[in-house]
Design an enzyme around this catalytic site. Structure first.
Site, PDB file in Angstrom:
ATOM      1  N   ASN A  53       0.829  -1.198   0.000  1.00  0.00           N
ATOM      2  CA  ASN A  53       0.000   0.000   0.000  1.00  0.00           C
ATOM      3  C   ASN A  53       0.866   1.253   0.000  1.00  0.00           C
ATOM      4  O   ASN A  53       2.010   1.241   0.422  1.00  0.00           O
ATOM      5  CB  ASN A  53      -0.909  -0.008   1.228  1.00  0.00           C
ATOM      6  N   LYS A 100      18.217   2.529 -17.671  1.00  0.00           N
ATOM      7  CA  LYS A 100      19.325   3.361 -17.206  1.00  0.00           C
ATOM      8  C   LYS A 100      19.450   3.306 -15.685  1.00  0.00           C
ATOM      9  O   LYS A 100      18.462   3.054 -14.984  1.00  0.00           O
ATOM     10  CB  LYS A 100      19.104   4.807 -17.644  1.00  0.00           C
ATOM     11  N   TYR A 156      -4.496   5.675  11.926  1.00  0.00           N
ATOM     12  CA  TYR A 156      -4.668   6.713  10.919  1.00  0.00           C
ATOM     13  C   TYR A 156      -5.718   7.723  11.407  1.00  0.00           C
ATOM     14  O   TYR A 156      -6.492   7.460  12.334  1.00  0.00           O
ATOM     15  CB  TYR A 156      -5.131   6.099   9.601  1.00  0.00           C
ATOM     16  N   LYS A 182       1.237   0.955  16.431  1.00  0.00           N
ATOM     17  CA  LYS A 182       1.755   2.176  15.821  1.00  0.00           C
ATOM     18  C   LYS A 182       0.608   3.079  15.407  1.00  0.00           C
ATOM     19  O   LYS A 182      -0.416   2.614  14.905  1.00  0.00           O
ATOM     20  CB  LYS A 182       2.614   1.843  14.598  1.00  0.00           C
ATOM     21  N   LYS A 184      -0.318   7.244  13.691  1.00  0.00           N
ATOM     22  CA  LYS A 184       0.170   8.332  12.868  1.00  0.00           C
ATOM     23  C   LYS A 184       0.287   9.623  13.682  1.00  0.00           C
ATOM     24  O   LYS A 184      -0.479   9.871  14.615  1.00  0.00           O
ATOM     25  CB  LYS A 184      -0.767   8.559  11.686  1.00  0.00           C
ATOM     26  N   ASP A 213       4.509   7.516  13.614  1.00  0.00           N
ATOM     27  CA  ASP A 213       4.944   7.623  12.224  1.00  0.00           C
ATOM     28  C   ASP A 213       4.453   8.940  11.642  1.00  0.00           C
ATOM     29  O   ASP A 213       3.249   9.188  11.564  1.00  0.00           O
ATOM     30  CB  ASP A 213       4.363   6.438  11.445  1.00  0.00           C
ATOM     31  N   ALA A 214       5.395   9.796  11.219  1.00  0.00           N
ATOM     32  CA  ALA A 214       5.051  11.096  10.646  1.00  0.00           C
ATOM     33  C   ALA A 214       4.918  11.070   9.127  1.00  0.00           C
ATOM     34  O   ALA A 214       4.552  12.086   8.526  1.00  0.00           O
ATOM     35  CB  ALA A 214       6.104  12.136  11.038  1.00  0.00           C
ATOM     36  N   GLU A 239       9.184   7.534  13.616  1.00  0.00           N
ATOM     37  CA  GLU A 239       9.378   7.071  12.240  1.00  0.00           C
ATOM     38  C   GLU A 239       9.227   8.179  11.211  1.00  0.00           C
ATOM     39  O   GLU A 239       8.305   8.991  11.278  1.00  0.00           O
ATOM     40  CB  GLU A 239       8.369   5.955  11.943  1.00  0.00           C
ATOM     41  N   GLU A 265      11.128   3.084   4.317  1.00  0.00           N
ATOM     42  CA  GLU A 265      10.079   2.443   3.525  1.00  0.00           C
ATOM     43  C   GLU A 265       9.903   3.083   2.159  1.00  0.00           C
ATOM     44  O   GLU A 265       9.378   2.442   1.242  1.00  0.00           O
ATOM     45  CB  GLU A 265       8.749   2.464   4.277  1.00  0.00           C
ATOM     46  N   ASP A 292      11.229  -2.044   1.990  1.00  0.00           N
ATOM     47  CA  ASP A 292      10.137  -2.940   1.621  1.00  0.00           C
ATOM     48  C   ASP A 292      10.431  -3.513   0.244  1.00  0.00           C
ATOM     49  O   ASP A 292      10.431  -2.789  -0.746  1.00  0.00           O
ATOM     50  CB  ASP A 292       8.822  -2.149   1.619  1.00  0.00           C
ATOM     51  N   HIS A 322       8.426  -2.408   5.956  1.00  0.00           N
ATOM     52  CA  HIS A 322       7.099  -1.839   5.743  1.00  0.00           C
ATOM     53  C   HIS A 322       6.269  -2.790   4.885  1.00  0.00           C
ATOM     54  O   HIS A 322       6.804  -3.627   4.178  1.00  0.00           O
ATOM     55  CB  HIS A 322       7.269  -0.488   5.030  1.00  0.00           C
ATOM     56  N   GLU A 341       5.960  -5.492   9.683  1.00  0.00           N
ATOM     57  CA  GLU A 341       4.755  -4.707   9.923  1.00  0.00           C
ATOM     58  C   GLU A 341       3.523  -5.565   9.677  1.00  0.00           C
ATOM     59  O   GLU A 341       3.558  -6.554   8.937  1.00  0.00           O
ATOM     60  CB  GLU A 341       4.743  -3.490   8.987  1.00  0.00           C
TER      61      GLU A 341
END
Length: 389
Positions: A53, A100, A156, A182, A184, A213-214, A239, A265, A292, A322, A341
């Site tokens: 995700n 490339k 979240y 965890k 947010k 986690d920011a 995080e 991540e 990840d 992640h 995770e």
């Protein structure tokens, strides 16, 4: 022995949630099936993969570049003749023909999704769990450990949530056996985020921890302000405070926060990961790396990344990927990572564990299923089987 078809489909994983940067109301992913002519138990071996995700479906890139290169290659050029199997490293090199250097964010997810399906097929051809195959090939004599630490990612922001909704969600994870949860930060004011943190901390029993986690939201000044406010909370980690490619911000933040920090991540290659290790001020005695494989060219590249971090004095046990998917669970079990995770309720049916697997004291034990083990999760396998049929 050859790959006869690679199928791809874009699938919705939308949800009415947001972090500090994006909402997930239109989120999608790519689901891939790699169909081989190898017959096991009377059926063709099919490997499956999907991307994590936070990055959208990658179908156009796959159809235009990476799938044709694999299907147009001479089958023998993709074989592991020593093991009479497909060779993921040769297939990866074929996908990356005429590409490339650099440009990792543009193609790494597409390649990583196909790579996941290839490894699933390779392990199924050998009739082994991928974790065992990885331990045998790359584990330096150490057997796979099917018991893996997992933490519950959530917290979240969503409409009408309030502290009651947040604490109800976090308590549900603790009740299911997780020891680390965890949430947010950065999607509200610092004072509001502190209230949310303190509400969750009140739920925790001895041995339980909270990570925050920011999602790369902060500039250096704000990241430091949060670091000062967070330092007394005894968090599991702080995080991704700033932009994932702003290594100087991460390095300048470190002296302001003695606790553990986590990031990685949104780095999509060994080279990006190496720059973090070289220039990001990350500390191998306490910090965590979250690369990840499903977003960063797959396991072939992840093996290079693990080799690189060890050359710089880091242990694979400091890696907790992640994504919340079973591919990283298999890698963690086979290569001695620090855990994985987990999304207990979000992004289904792609997150989570095989049916019947329960979280106990923050750990899960992987069942003895061939490949990555997708077939053990009925709702997910139904999606995969429909793509391959």
């Amino acid at each position: 022995m050859k790959i006869v078809e690679i199928r791809e489909s874009t699938r919705p994983i939308s949800s009415n949630i947001r972090n500090a940067y994006i909402d997930f109301s239109k989120m999608t992913l790519s689901l891939v099936a790699v169909v081989t002519d190898v017959i096991v138990d009377g059926k063709p071996v099919i490997g499956y993969g999907f991307n994590s995700n936070g990055r959208y479906g990658q179908g156009a890139l796959m159809r235009e570049r990476f799938i044709p290169r694999v299907l147009e290659a001479e089958p023998d050029s993709l074989r592991d003749t020593q093991r009479d199997n497909l060779d993921p490293h040769k297939i990866w090199a074929t996908m990356m023909t005429n590409e490339k250097p650099g440009g990792h964010g543009e193609r790494s997810v597409a390649v990583g999704t196909i790579d996941m399906a290839v490894w699933d097929a390779v392990a199924k051809i050998e009739r082994k769990p991928l974790s065992r195959l990885l331990a045998e090939r790359y584990g330096q004599g150490k057997p796979a450990n099917p018991k893996v630490f997992v933490y519950a990612a959530g917290g979240y922001y969503w409409p009408g949530q309030g502290l009651e909704g947040l604490t109800r969600e976090m308590q549900s994870y603790l009740d299911r056996g997780y020891s680390v949860v965890k949430k947010k930060i950065g999607g509200a004011s610092l004072s509001e985020d502190c209230k949310r943190i303190e509400a969750v901390l009140k739920l925790l029993q001895p041995g339980q921890r909270l990570a925050v986690d920011a999602n790369g939201r902060f500039d250096l000044k704000t990241a430091i302000e949060y670091a000062k406010a967070l330092k007394d909370y005894n968090l599991f980690w702080y995080e991704e405070a700033g932009d994932p490619l702003d290594y100087q911000l991460q390095a300048e933040l470190s002296p302001h926060y003695d606790g553990a920090m986590a990031t990685g991540e949104n780095l999509f290659s060994m080279q990006d990961a190496r720059n973090l290790i070289r220039h990001g001020g990350m500390r191998p005695d306490r910090d965590w790396l979250q690369f990840d494989c499903a977003l960063s060219y797959g396991l072939v590249e992840y093996l290079r990344t693990l080799e690189m971090i060890q050359a710089h004095g880091w242990s694979p046990s400091r890696c907790i990927p992640h994504g919340g998917h079973q591919m990283s669970l298999a890698i963690a079990a086979g290569l001695g990572l620090g855990g994985n995770e987990s999304y207990p309720d979000l992004f289904q049916p792609y997150g989570g564990f095989p049916d019947g697997v329960r979280v106990e004291n923050g750990h899960v034990t992987l069942p003895d299923l061939p490949g990555i083990g997708f077939e053990g999760k009925a709702d997910l396998y139904a999606e995969m089987r429909a793509l391959a049929s």
